[in-house]
Design an enzyme around this catalytic site. Structure first.
Site, mmCIF file in Angstrom:
data_model
loop_
_atom_site.group_PDB
_atom_site.id
_atom_site.type_symbol
_atom_site.label_atom_id
_atom_site.label_comp_id
_atom_site.label_asym_id
_atom_site.label_seq_id
_atom_site.Cartn_x
_atom_site.Cartn_y
_atom_site.Cartn_z
ATOM 1 N N ARG A 181 20.516 -4.522 2.556
ATOM 2 C CA ARG A 181 20.882 -3.213 2.027
ATOM 3 C C ARG A 181 21.618 -2.452 3.119
ATOM 4 N NH1 ARG A 181 16.961 0.422 0.863
ATOM 5 N NH2 ARG A 181 15.335 -0.692 2.010
ATOM 6 N N TYR B 142 13.435 -6.556 9.699
ATOM 7 C CA TYR B 142 13.551 -5.165 10.093
ATOM 8 C C TYR B 142 12.676 -4.959 11.327
ATOM 9 C CZ TYR B 142 13.442 -0.266 10.708
ATOM 10 O OH TYR B 142 13.555 0.963 11.308
ATOM 11 N N ARG C 60 -3.040 10.567 2.540
ATOM 12 C CA ARG C 60 -3.943 11.116 3.554
ATOM 13 C C ARG C 60 -4.754 12.251 2.948
ATOM 14 N NH1 ARG C 60 0.497 11.866 8.309
ATOM 15 N NH2 ARG C 60 1.136 9.673 8.462
ATOM 16 N N ARG D 272 0.844 -1.187 0.000
ATOM 17 C CA ARG D 272 0.000 0.000 0.000
ATOM 18 C C ARG D 272 0.882 1.240 0.000
ATOM 19 N NH1 ARG D 272 -0.338 1.505 5.459
ATOM 20 N NH2 ARG D 272 -2.166 2.750 5.092
ATOM 21 N N ASP E 289 11.686 -2.056 14.269
ATOM 22 C CA ASP E 289 11.846 -0.766 14.925
ATOM 23 C C ASP E 289 12.286 -1.016 16.359
ATOM 24 O OD1 ASP E 289 11.345 1.335 13.124
ATOM 25 O OD2 ASP E 289 9.173 0.995 13.227
ATOM 26 N N GLU F 56 22.457 10.694 2.781
ATOM 27 C CA GLU F 56 22.356 9.224 2.810
ATOM 28 C C GLU F 56 22.324 8.647 1.392
ATOM 29 O OE1 GLU F 56 19.971 8.714 7.038
ATOM 30 O OE2 GLU F 56 19.163 7.779 5.230
#
Ligand code: FAD
Ligand code: NA
Length: 389
Positions: free
Chosen positions: A258, A360, A179, A175, A362, A312
């Site tokens: 990565r 991954y 907003r 997705r 958080d 970056e």
């Protein structure tokens, strides 16, 4: 002091386990880390020329909706009221991100209502209606229409993956949030903020317990030191948060990652970009974004004649690079299943954290998953003699 438990890796996962085991069970815990500092990728330090707190392994924003995790982390630090927002540069113009009504009205030079904007995007997305997109490019167009996709997603994603989105699998995105309000708050979580005294102060408090010994610059696979794989596994329970493929000597092949190269620059100006993160959404600019860390702490009295910025650059990791984001190809997923079987069969060793599970995570997820492992496996093992597997 002989260890009751060895933890490999002093990131949030490893330190959460160590802190719980020491505080609640009174165990002697030895934590080792191959780096010369604790904290894993959340580590931050004061940059010498500017006095500004810099996150060495990339910008870290804390946010969570998990009450248990929020209660837990507040034992070690307070949080500022920082609210994260991101802006993006496209064709020399700055837009608010993630794509919202403000972005849409600026981009189309319009004053659409939420309903009108919704209808417009649905119409533009209709270009590929009824098709089954086979690559990320078609998927992006089908989700939000070609104009917004090409302006804000296509080249940014291409730079992140160093690959044309036409050659990326559609499955990378399921997705693309749009907003239909002007809300450009980046995270939707209940709690958000940055550790008031910085990440390293928070992390040091977690390790600050008489039963916890942290040994730095020590690699688990260095058999010349006492807390190596050969010297501990089978003798003392081990929580391993290093790379799962490395633990098994890459027997099932390398898992791919990565990485990011950070290009730091100190500038003789008090403020370079007016905000902490600006994305560069066009192909012509080689970097993906610029971080200006002073804006993470507007409440601090940082000097106003200098600032530091980090550009970056994203690329596939080679051996020896810092592994940051799992690539997670089909081949990776097959290898991971094989590694999971090996990990399960490895008695008295539990694998956790982002490297140990190839996920991954958080920070709040790493901490939450460590708290669960502690409650469901480690505590029952030490209190009830259950097998550690
Ligand atoms: P790590 O922090 O990676 O810790 C693992 C530790 O194990 C390391 O210190 C490593 O040196 C050590 N180790 C590995 N192998 C060995 C060995 N053989 N011997 C000894 N020690 C070893 N999260 C957020 O919530 N918000 C963010 O904004 C955010 N931004 C991020 C940006 C980037 C670029 C990256 C890469 C991550 C970001 N994260 C963010 C995620 C956050 O970094 C992780 O949640 C956190 O690092 C997970 O902790 P961990 O303990 O699982 O792993
Ligand atoms: Na195991």
């Amino acid at each position: 002091m002989t260890a009751d438990l060895v933890v490999v890796g002093s990131g949030f996962f490893g330190l959460t386990i160590a802190e719980r085991a020491a505080t609640e069970l009174g165990l002697n815990v030895t934590v080792i880390d191959r780096r010369d500092h604790i904290g894993g990728n959340a580590y931050s330090e004061t940059e010498a020329q500017t006095g500004i707190e810099v996150h060495r392994y990339g910008a870290h924003l804390f946010h969570t909706s998990n009450e248990k995790v929020w209660d837990y982390v507040n034992r070690f630090t307070t949080f500022t009221n920082y609210v994260h927002r991101v802006y993006g540069v496209h064709k020399g113009e700055v837009f608010p991100l993630p794509i919202n009504l403000g972005t849409i009205n600026q981009f189309f030079r319009a004053n659409y209502t939420p309903a009108e904007a919704r209808a417009l995007i649905a119409d533009q997305a209709g270009e590929l209606a009824g098709t089954d997109p086979q690559n990320l490019n078609d998927k992006g167009i089908q989700l939000i229409g070609r104009p917004l996709y090409e302006a804000f997603i296509k080249h940014y994603t291409g730079k992140q993956w160093q690959t044309d989105p036409k050659d990326l699998p559609a499955g990378i995105i399921s997705r693309l949030p749009v907003r239909y309000t002007y809300d450009n708050r980046y995270f939707n979580d209940t709690y958000e903020g940055l550790p008031t005294q910085g990440y390293t102060a928070w992390i040091e408090r977690m390790a600050d317990h008489p039963n916890i010994t942290v040994t730095l610059s020590t690699d688990f696979f260095d058999e010349s030191q006492p807390i190596s794989k050969g010297n501990t596994v089978g003798n003392v329970p081990v929580i391993y948060t290093g790379a799962v493929d490395k633990y098994f000597d890459y027997a099932e092949g390398d898992l791919s990652w990565r990485t990011i190269d950070f290009e730091k620059e100190v500038l003789n100006t008090g403020d370079f970009q007016g905000t902490s993160v600006v994305n560069y959404n066009d192909a012509e600019v080689p970097y993906t974004r610029i971080i200006e860390p002073r804006h993470f702490h507007p409440e601090r009295n940082y000097q106003t004649d200098k600032t530091i910025i980090m550009r970056e650059f994203s690329r596939f990791a080679e051996k020896g690079d810092e592994p940051y984001y799992p690539v997670n190809t089909e081949a990776d997923r097959a290898k991971l299943l094989a590694y999971r079987d090996l990990a399960k069969a490895e008695d008295n060793v539990l694998f956790g954290g982002r490297l140990g599970t190839y996920k991954y995570l958080d920070m709040h997820m790493a901490i939450g998953s460590a708290l669960s492992m502690y409650e469901n496996k480690i505590k029952p093992h030490f209190e009830g003699g259950e097998k550690l597997e």
